[in-house]
Scaffold this motif. Structure first.
Motif, short mmCIF file in Angstrom:
data_model
loop_
_atom_site.label_atom_id
_atom_site.label_comp_id
_atom_site.label_asym_id
_atom_site.label_seq_id
_atom_site.Cartn_x
_atom_site.Cartn_y
_atom_site.Cartn_z
N GLU A 14 0.88 -1.17 -0.06
CA GLU A 14 0.05 0.19 0.00
C GLU A 14 0.70 1.45 -0.31
O GLU A 14 0.68 1.97 -0.26
CB GLU A 14 -0.93 -0.26 1.06
N VAL A 15 2.30 1.13 -0.43
CA VAL A 15 2.93 2.12 0.07
C VAL A 15 2.77 3.13 -1.23
O VAL A 15 2.65 4.47 -0.65
CB VAL A 15 4.79 2.28 -0.66
N HIS A 16 2.51 3.09 -2.12
CA HIS A 16 2.57 4.05 -3.09
C HIS A 16 0.92 4.62 -3.35
O HIS A 16 1.13 6.12 -3.69
CB HIS A 16 1.92 3.59 -4.69
N ALA A 17 -0.07 4.23 -2.36
CA ALA A 17 -1.52 4.93 -1.98
C ALA A 17 -1.24 5.76 -0.64
O ALA A 17 -1.53 6.78 -1.09
CB ALA A 17 -2.51 3.81 -1.69
N VAL A 18 -1.05 5.75 -0.07
CA VAL A 18 0.16 6.46 1.43
C VAL A 18 0.58 7.50 0.87
O VAL A 18 0.62 8.69 0.83
CB VAL A 18 0.46 5.27 2.58
#
Length: 91
Positions: A14-18
């Motif tokens: 979920e790194v990209h979304a955060v």
């Protein structure tokens, strides 16, 4: 003051979304991409003079390394908590 947050790809998809949500909130994001471990995350945070570090896993290890580097002013957070921290810190 604009907050600077290192977002490290340390075990989470979920790194990209955060990172996108942080940018939308006006935070300067330093995205590391995949890293080899907490030491690399801490080195990046120190080099970039970050206010916080957000990681998917191994937050306690990052905190310990930051404390060992006398970087108590850098907050280490799980990805799930960083947006709440930004909201509080920017008030």
């Amino acid at each position: 003051m604009r907050l600077r947050v290192v977002v490290a790809e340390l075990g989470s998809a979920e790194v990209h979304a955060v990172a996108r949500e942080l940018r939308d909130a006006g935070v300067e994001v330093i995205y590391t991409g995949p890293v080899s471990g907490p030491a690399q995350v801490v080195a990046t945070a120190l080099q970039e003079d970050a206010d916080a570090v957000a990681v998917g896993e191994r937050v306690d290890e990052v905190r310990e390394l930051l404390a060992g580097a006398d970087a108590d002013d850098v907050v280490a957070l799980p990805l799930d908590d960083v947006l709440t921290w930004v909201d509080t810190a920017s008030r």
